[in-house]
Design an enzyme around this catalytic site. Structure first.
Site, PDB file in Angstrom:
ATOM      1  N   ILE A  59       3.478  11.134   3.796  1.00  0.00           N
ATOM      2  CA  ILE A  59       2.434  11.495   2.897  1.00  0.00           C
ATOM      3  C   ILE A  59       1.230  12.238   3.553  1.00  0.00           C
ATOM      4  CG2 ILE A  59       1.074  10.720   0.812  1.00  0.00           C
ATOM      5  CD1 ILE A  59       4.243  10.701   0.699  1.00  0.00           C
ATOM      6  N   THR A  81       5.546   1.282   8.399  1.00  0.00           N
ATOM      7  CA  THR A  81       6.857   1.896   8.786  1.00  0.00           C
ATOM      8  C   THR A  81       7.032   2.227   9.908  1.00  0.00           C
ATOM      9  OG1 THR A  81       5.596   3.644   8.465  1.00  0.00           O
ATOM     10  CG2 THR A  81       6.808   2.988   6.344  1.00  0.00           C
ATOM     11  N   GLY A 123       8.725  -5.162   4.100  1.00  0.00           N
ATOM     12  CA  GLY A 123      10.095  -4.461   4.575  1.00  0.00           C
ATOM     13  C   GLY A 123      11.264  -4.633   3.935  1.00  0.00           C
ATOM     14  N   LYS A 178      -2.923  -4.559   8.732  1.00  0.00           N
ATOM     15  CA  LYS A 178      -1.707  -4.190   9.023  1.00  0.00           C
ATOM     16  C   LYS A 178      -0.965  -3.769  10.013  1.00  0.00           C
ATOM     17  CE  LYS A 178       1.340  -1.883   5.725  1.00  0.00           C
ATOM     18  NZ  LYS A 178       1.493  -1.292   4.333  1.00  0.00           N
ATOM     19  N   GLY A 211       7.433  -2.834  -1.426  1.00  0.00           N
ATOM     20  CA  GLY A 211       7.145  -1.580  -1.084  1.00  0.00           C
ATOM     21  C   GLY A 211       8.095  -0.476  -1.756  1.00  0.00           C
ATOM     22  N   THR A 212       8.644   0.100  -1.097  1.00  0.00           N
ATOM     23  CA  THR A 212       9.705   1.068  -1.603  1.00  0.00           C
ATOM     24  C   THR A 212      10.612   0.809  -2.684  1.00  0.00           C
ATOM     25  OG1 THR A 212       9.897   1.906   0.618  1.00  0.00           O
ATOM     26  CG2 THR A 212      11.602   2.550  -0.698  1.00  0.00           C
ATOM     27  N   SER A 254       0.824  -0.974  -0.051  1.00  0.00           N
ATOM     28  CA  SER A 254       0.066   0.020   0.032  1.00  0.00           C
ATOM     29  C   SER A 254       0.875   1.425   0.033  1.00  0.00           C
ATOM     30  CB  SER A 254      -0.917  -0.156   1.234  1.00  0.00           C
ATOM     31  OG  SER A 254      -1.503   1.089   1.440  1.00  0.00           O
ATOM     32  N   CYS A 280      -0.921   3.576  10.467  1.00  0.00           N
ATOM     33  CA  CYS A 280      -0.221   4.734   9.899  1.00  0.00           C
ATOM     34  C   CYS A 280       0.056   5.640  10.814  1.00  0.00           C
ATOM     35  CB  CYS A 280      -1.095   5.204   8.888  1.00  0.00           C
ATOM     36  SG  CYS A 280      -0.516   6.581   8.159  1.00  0.00           S
TER      37      CYS A 280
END
Ligand code: FAD
Ligand code: FAD
Ligand code: FMN
Ligand code: FMN
Ligand code: FES
Ligand code: FES
Lengths: 314, 285, 314, 285
Positions: free
Chosen positions: C77, C198, C249, C170, C271-272, C27, C136
C-alpha cells in the site's frame, strides 16, 4: 522426456557439474533416493539432494515430528540419519550407477564435523557434490552457522578446502538480510547457493495448551505458504551473487518452478510436494519443458526478470 | 537394532514398489452415527493388493498433505476398497461430504499389516472406537483361513462403537462394551478381556494409545505377550518412508525410532516403547 | 457481549490503558475505524489500531497493490494516509466519543518524523495511545528502524519522550532474532510490543515474466500462511520480555486468537481476516469468551504455556 | 482533489452502511460457451438494493479473499441476484462447479454504480467480452425509464461474446463485433462505434483497460467525452474501503489515487489517468 528442439534444458551449477534440467529434489524430502529409485521415479531428475548427513548416526527428535499448517507443514525431524559411514559404504555405491547426480546434504554441530563428513565422501564414486546445510533449525546450534556471515564463511571455506567437488551452500531464511550471508559464502568459495531452508515456526495445541511439537515447540515451516518469501529471497540474492542459485520453497507445479526462474534462480528443488505427490517433480519438469516449447524459449535464463524499470514507490 | 542397522535393513526394500497412485471415484458413502462414516472407492487393482492392517494415503486436493487410513474392506470382486472414518478435522470432514462419482487420489497399499496365521486357530480382535477400522478386512481374511475369531468391540459410548450391524458374519463370538455402559457392559476394552487369554493364538488390537498401553501392561507379563500385534497411529508426512516424520519410539535408548508408515503401522507390541508411547498425546494435533 | 461470571476479560497494556478484552484490530486493516463505526462494527473491540500515519499526506504506492498467495496476501500500500493534521482535526474528535480506545499507528522516515506525529496527537481527546510502526517494509528505509536494535531503541526513546500515553512498538519479523529488537525497545521505554508486522514476500507473474507488484516487486505477506512463524516469534519474545505482547498474524478465528494467548501474547490483533469477513473480530471475541466460559478460565493468562518441561531433542 | 481532501470527503460516507453480508444459496447455474457462466443466488433484500454497476464480494470459503463481481441481474420479484462470470482462476472455477442449493457468502451491494438518466434519452452500451457483465442490469433500468438503448457487443471471438440470446428484449439496436470476424463485423469495439456519437446522451463502457483507454482516446476530444462512464477493475482486498488496495490513478500528479471499491467501480472517464491506466496490466495477476 524429450526437450523442445534447439532448446538446451541443462543447467551448470559449478565445477563442471551440469544438471540435465533445472528440477531437483530437496534434502529431507526424498530420503537417500532409494525409495524413489525402486519406483522408477528418479530418471527424470536434474539432481537429488540427500537427507542431511552427520558424522555419527542420529536417532532424530522425539515425536510428534510433523504438523500441518495453512498451506504448509512444520517439521522437526532433528536430522535423523544413519551417519556418514553407512552413507559412504551402502548408499554411494548405489548412486554410482544412477543417471542422476546425488549431492549429499551435510550437517554438523561444528566446522570440524562438516569437514569430516565432506572428507569421508569426497571422491567416492556416486557422490556428485555437497550441499552444506548451515541452516537447519532443528538441532542445537544448527542455526548459528547460517545466521552469521563470519561463521557461514568459515564453514564454507573449511569444506571448500576438503573437496574439489561442487559445493552448494544452503541458506537460512531466518535472517535480517540473506544477501549478506550469500555474499559471505560466495566469497568463501561456494559454487552455488540453495535458497531457502525452512522458516522457524510453531503450532499450538489449544486443547493441551502447549506447542504441538515437543521441546521448545519450534520447527521448520515449508510448503506453498513460504513461496512468496522464498521468491523474495531469491530475487534479493540474484542482485548480489554471481554464482548459480537453486530456488526452494513451495514448488509444487511447473508454474511455481518457472516463477523461481523469473525471480533469478538457475534451478529449483521440489520439497514438501514430494510427500503429497510422489511424482510431483516429474510433473514439474514436464510442465517446464512444455512451457519452454510453447513459448519458444532459447534458454531458461530468457525468463529471468532483470529488475525494476522504474522507481519503487509512486 | 540401532538406527544405522534399521536404515541398512530398509535398504532397497521399498514399500512404494507395490503401491499404486491413482484417482479413484467414490462408489458409496454410508453415513453412520455422529461423525462416523464408511466410504468406498472404485480401485480394483488396489482392492486386490490390499492386506489387512495396510493403509492408503488419501488426497482430496492440492491444499493439504495426504491423510492415512487403514483399509476397512477390500473387495476384489466389486473392485472397491473401503475406509471407516471419523470426521474429526479438515480432510475427514471433506471426505464425509463426498458424493458418488467424485474422485480422490489414493496411494496404497502402504505399510506392514497384521501377520496372518499359517494354520487356523483362535484370534482375538480388540477394537477401541475408530480402532475397529482395520478389523473388518482382518476378520475377512482370518475367517477365510478357517480361523475362529472373537471380536471385542469397545468405545466410550454407543455412538462411537463400530456399528454392530456391520460386524462380519461368522464370528465365533462378539461382545460389546462401552465406558458409559449404555450398550453392552460398562467397561473399558482392557477390563473386559476374556479370562482365558492363553486360548488365543493371536491377539490383534487397535485403538487409542492409552488403551493399547493399558493392554500391553495387562498382557506383557503373561503368555499372550508375544502374540499381541497392535496397529499404531503417527502423524504422517509422506506415508512411504522418506519424510521420517512418523517416528514411533523403540524401547532401548540407542534403538531410536521405527517408522510407522514403513515398519508399521502394525507392530508386535513387545517391540515398542510403551513408556514413551503412553506419554504421547492420545489424540494427535 | 457478556463475559462469563467471575471472569475478567480485560487486558492491561500499560500506562493505565486497560483493553476491555484481548481482541483488537490491526493497523491498515481497519482504516481509521470510520467505515466499521458506520456499520456498528466497533463496540465489541478491545482496541483499534489505526492505519499508519505520517507527517505529510501520502498518496501511497502505484497499483496494483495487492495480490493473493497460498493462504496469504501480499500488500504494498505504501502507507497511503491523509497525514497527521487531518487525523488530528477530523478523526480524533470522532474517536473521542467511541467506547473503544484508538491507538494511532505511526510511521516515518526519520526519528524526527515519528516524534512530530506523536507530538501532534499527544493529549488530543480521542487518541488513546500510539503504536510505532518501525517495521513497514513498503517505504524506503522503512525497514531500518525495525531491524537494528540501536535504531529501534532510539526511535522508541524519542517517541517515549514525546508522550505520556501508552506506547506500543510494532516489531518486524524480518530479522535474525526478534527478541533482540524486543529487548531493545522494552529497555527504551515501550509499554508493550506488537508482533508481528508483515513478512517480506514477492509474487511473480509468469506471463509477464516479472513481479506482479510494481517497483522492486516486494511486498508484505500477511494472513494464515504466516501464523506459525508469528506464533514462534511471540513465544520467543515471551521468554525475554516483561511487557505485554500483542500477537498478530493470521488470526481469523477464536482458536487462532487463543493459540496466541497460549504462546505468550496478552492480546491479539485481527488483520487480513477483516477483509474477507467484516465481522471477523466480533466472531473471534465471541468464541474466546465462550471458550473462557466453557473451560472455566480464571484469567486469560491461565492459558499461557510456561515452557518446555523437558529437553528439546531426544 | 488532494489525498487529504479525498479522505475528508469520504469521512462518514460508508459504503458498508447499505451493504448486506449474508449466506446465499445458488438457485441456478447457466453454463455458457467456453468457461463463461451465469450464476444466480437467492438474496431478496440484496436484489432490491442492487443498482446497475454496483458489485458484490463473493466468498466461497475461508481459504481466500473475497472476489468482486458486478451484478449482471437483480430480480426483486424472484428474489435473486445474478453474476456473469468467466472461470479464469481458483475461485471462479469453484463457482462454476456450484450446484443448486449450495451456499456462498455475498457482501453487497458495494461501490458506486452508473449514473442514471433524470429524463429519457439515448444510451450507448459498449461491452468488451466479460465487460458485458453489468449491462443486463443497466439495460433493465434504462429501459424501465423509457431510455432508447443501443448495445454494442464485442469480444475477441464468438465464444467470448456475451450470448446474443441473453440480450435484453426491447433494445433500440444491437450489434456484434468480434476481432476475428467470425461473428458480426471483424472489428474491435472501438472501431465499430456509431458514426453519430453526439446523438447519445450517455455512453457506458466496460471491458479490458486497453479497450477503455482506446475508447477514451477516441472520445476525449469530442462532445461525448463528458458523457462517458466506465466500469473499472482493480484487485481488491476488502471491497469496502479499508485496505486501500484497489487504487485507481487520478490524472494530476498530486491527486494520487481513487479507491475502485468506494469511489468506483464506475467513474466518469474524464476523472481518470488513462496514461497510467493503459500501462497497468490489462489482465491482472
Ligand atoms: C496408519 C494410520 C491409519 C489410520 N486409519 C484411520 C482409519 O481407518 N480411520 C480413521 O478415521 N482415522 C484413521 N487414522 C487417523 C486419520 O489419519 C486422521 O483422523 C486424519 O488424518 C485426520 O485428518 P483431518 O484433516 O480430518 O484432521 P486434522 O484437521 O488434520 O486434525 C483434526 C484432529 O485430528 C487429529 N489428527 C490428525 N491426524 C491424526 C493422526 N494421524 N492420528 C490421530 N489423530 C490425528 C488432530 O490432532 C486434530 O485433533 C489413521 C492414521 C494412521 C497413521
Ligand atoms: C468491481 C469488479 C467487478 C468485477 N466484475 C466481474 C464480473 O462481473 N464478472 C467476472 O467474470 N469478473 C469480474 N471481475 C473480475 C473478477 O473479480 C476476477 O475474475 C476474479 O477475482 C478472479 O478470481 P479467481 O480466483 O477465479 O482468479 P485468480 O486465481 O485470483 O486469478 C486468475 C487470473 O485472473 C486474474 N484476476 C484476478 N483478479 C482480478 C481482477 N480483480 N480483475 C481482473 N483480473 C483478475 C488474475 O490476474 C489471474 O490472471 C470484477 C472485478 C472487479 C474489481
Ligand atoms: C520433513 C523435512 C525434512 C527436511 N530435512 C532437511 C535436511 O535434512 N537438510 C536440509 O538442508 N533441508 C531439509 N529440509 C528442508 C527442505 O530441503 C526445503 O529447504 C524446505 O522444505 C523448503 O522447500 P519446500 O517448501 O518445497 O518443502 C527438510 C524439509 C522437510 C519438510
Ligand atoms: C493491506 C494492509 C495494510 C497494512 N498497513 C499497515 C500499516 O499501515 N501499519 C502497520 O503497522 N501495519 C500494517 N499492516 C500490517 C498488519 O497490521 C498486520 O501486522 C499484518 O497484516 C499481519 O497480520 P494478519 O496476518 O492478521 O493480517 C497492514 C497489513 C495489510 C494486509
Ligand atoms: S510418513 Fe513419511 S516417513 Fe513415515
Ligand atoms: S478493495 Fe479494499 S479499499 Fe478497495
Amino acid at each position: 522426456m524429450s526437450s523442445p528442439p534447439d532448446f538446451d534444458p541443462s543447467v551448470p551449477i559449478g565445477r563442471g557439474l551440469v544438471l540435465r534440467n533445472p528440477v531437483a529434489v530437496a534434502s529431507g524430502t526424498f530420503g537417500f533416493g532409494l525409495e524413489a529409485e525402486a519406483m522408477g521415479q528418479i530418471d527424470h531428475l536434474g539432481a537429488i539432494f540427500s537427507k542431511g548427513t552427520t558424522v555419527e548416526p542420529r536417532p532424530g527428535n522425539r515425536p510428534p515430528r510433523i504438523a500441518e499448517t495453512s498451506s504448509g507443514m512444520l517439521n522437526s525431524i532433528g536430522l535423523q540419519n544413519p551417519g556418514v559411514e553407512l552413507v559412504a559404504r551402502e548408499y554411494a555405491p548405489r548412486w554410482a550407477d544412477w543417471p542422476v547426480p546425488v549431492l549429499v546434504n551435510v550437517a554438523g554441530a561444528s566446522v570440524e564435523e562438516y569437514v569430516r563428513v565432506v572428507s569421508r565422501l569426497d571422491r567416492l564414486p556416486g557422490v556428485a557434490g555437497f550441499e552444506l546445510n548451515i541452516s537447519c533449525p532443528n538441532i542445537a546450534h544448527g542455526l548459528d552457522f547460517g545466521t552469521e556471515p563470519g561463521a557461514a564463511a568459515r564453514c564454507t571455506a573449511a569444506a571448500r578446502a576438503a573437496t574439489e567437488l561442487p559445493l552448494v551452500v544452503k541458506l537460512s531464511p531466518n535472517v535480517t538480510d540473506i544477501a549478506e550471508i550469500g555474499h559471505a559464502v560466495e566469497d568463501a568459495g561456494a559454487d552455488a547457493v540453495s535458497a531457502v531452508n525452512t522458516y522457524l515456526g510453531m503450532k499450538i495445541s489449544l486443547r493441551r495448551r502447549r506447542p504441538v511439537l515437543p521441546g521448545a515447540g519450534t520447527a521448520g515451516l515449508s510448503g506453498p505458504a513460504i513461496k512468496p518469501m522464498a521468491l523474495a529471497a531469491v530475487a534479493r540474492l540474484r542482485r548480489v551473487l554471481t554464482i548459480p542459485i537453486l530456488g526452494i520453497g513451495g514448488v509444487a507445479s511447473a508454474e511455481d518452478a518457472l516463477e523461481y526462474l523469473v525471480a533469478g534462480a538457475d534451478a529449483v528443488q521440489v520439497g514438501t510436494a514430494n510427500f503429497s505427490d510422489p511424482s510431483a517433480s516429474r510433473k514439474v519438469l514436464e510442465g517446464c519443458l512444455e512451457f519452454a516449447r510453447s513459448q519458444g524459449l532459447g534458454r531458461w535464463s530468457d525468463l529471468r526478470w532483470r529488475g525494476p524499470e522504474e522507481a519503487g514507490t509512486a | 537394532m540401532t538406527v544405522a542397522q534399521a536404515e541398512a535393513a530398509a535398504l532397497g526394500a521399498s514399500e512404494l514398489e507395490r503401491a499404486l497412485d491413482l484417482e479413484a471415484e467414490c462408489t458409496r458413502l454410508l453415513a453412520l452415527e455422529e461423525d462416523l462414516f464408511e466410504v468406498s472407492f472404485w480401485a480394483p487393482e488396489m482392492a486386490r493388493r490390499a492386506r489387512p492392517g495396510e493403509f492408503a494415503q488419501i488426497w482430496t486436493g492440492p491444499d493439504h498433505l495426504r491423510r492415512p487410513f487403514s483399509f476397512s474392506r477390500a473387495d476384489p470382486e466389486r473392485g472397491t476398497v473401503s475406509f471407516y472414518i471419523g470426521a474429526v478435522g479438515r480432510v475427514t470432514r471433506r471426505l464425509r461430504r463426498l458424493r458418488e462419482g467424485e474422485p480422490v487420489r489414493l496411494l496404497g497399499p502402504l505399510g506392514r499389516g497384521f501377520s496372518l496365521p499359517q494354520e487356523p486357530g483362535r484370534s482375538l480382535l480388540l477394537a477401541g472406537g475408530l480402532g475397529a477400522a482395520p478389523f473388518p478386512l482382518l476378520a475377512d481374511w482370518l475367517l477365510g483361513r478357517g480361523e475362529a475369531v472373537v471380536w471385542l468391540n469397545g468405545a466410550r459410548s454407543p455412538a462411537q462403537l463400530y456399528p454392530p450391524e456391520l460386524l462380519p458374519p461368522g464370528l465365533a463370538a462378539r461382545s460389546q462394551v462401552t465406558e458409559d455402559g449404555s450398550l453392552g457392559r460398562a467397561a473399558r476394552v482392557t477390563e473386559a478381556l476374556p479370562a482365558e487369554l492363553s486360548q488365543f493364538h493371536r491377539v490383534y488390537a487397535c485403538g487409542p494409545n492409552p488403551m493399547l498401553a493399558a493392554l500391553w501392561e495387562r498382557l506383557s507379563s503373561g503368555s499372550a505377550a508375544g502374540r499381541l500385534e497392535v496397529s499404531i497411529e503417527a502423524p504422517m508426512g509422506c506415508g512411504f518412508g522418506t519424510c521420517l516424520g512418523c517416528a514411533v519410539p523403540l524401547p532401548s535408548e540407542g534403538a531410536g525410532y521405527a517408522l510407522c508408515c514403513r515398519q508399521g503401522p502394525v507392530f508386535p507390541a513387545g517391540s515398542l516403547d510403551w513408556e514413551r508411547l503412553r506419554r504421547q498425546p492420545a489424540h494427535l494435533e
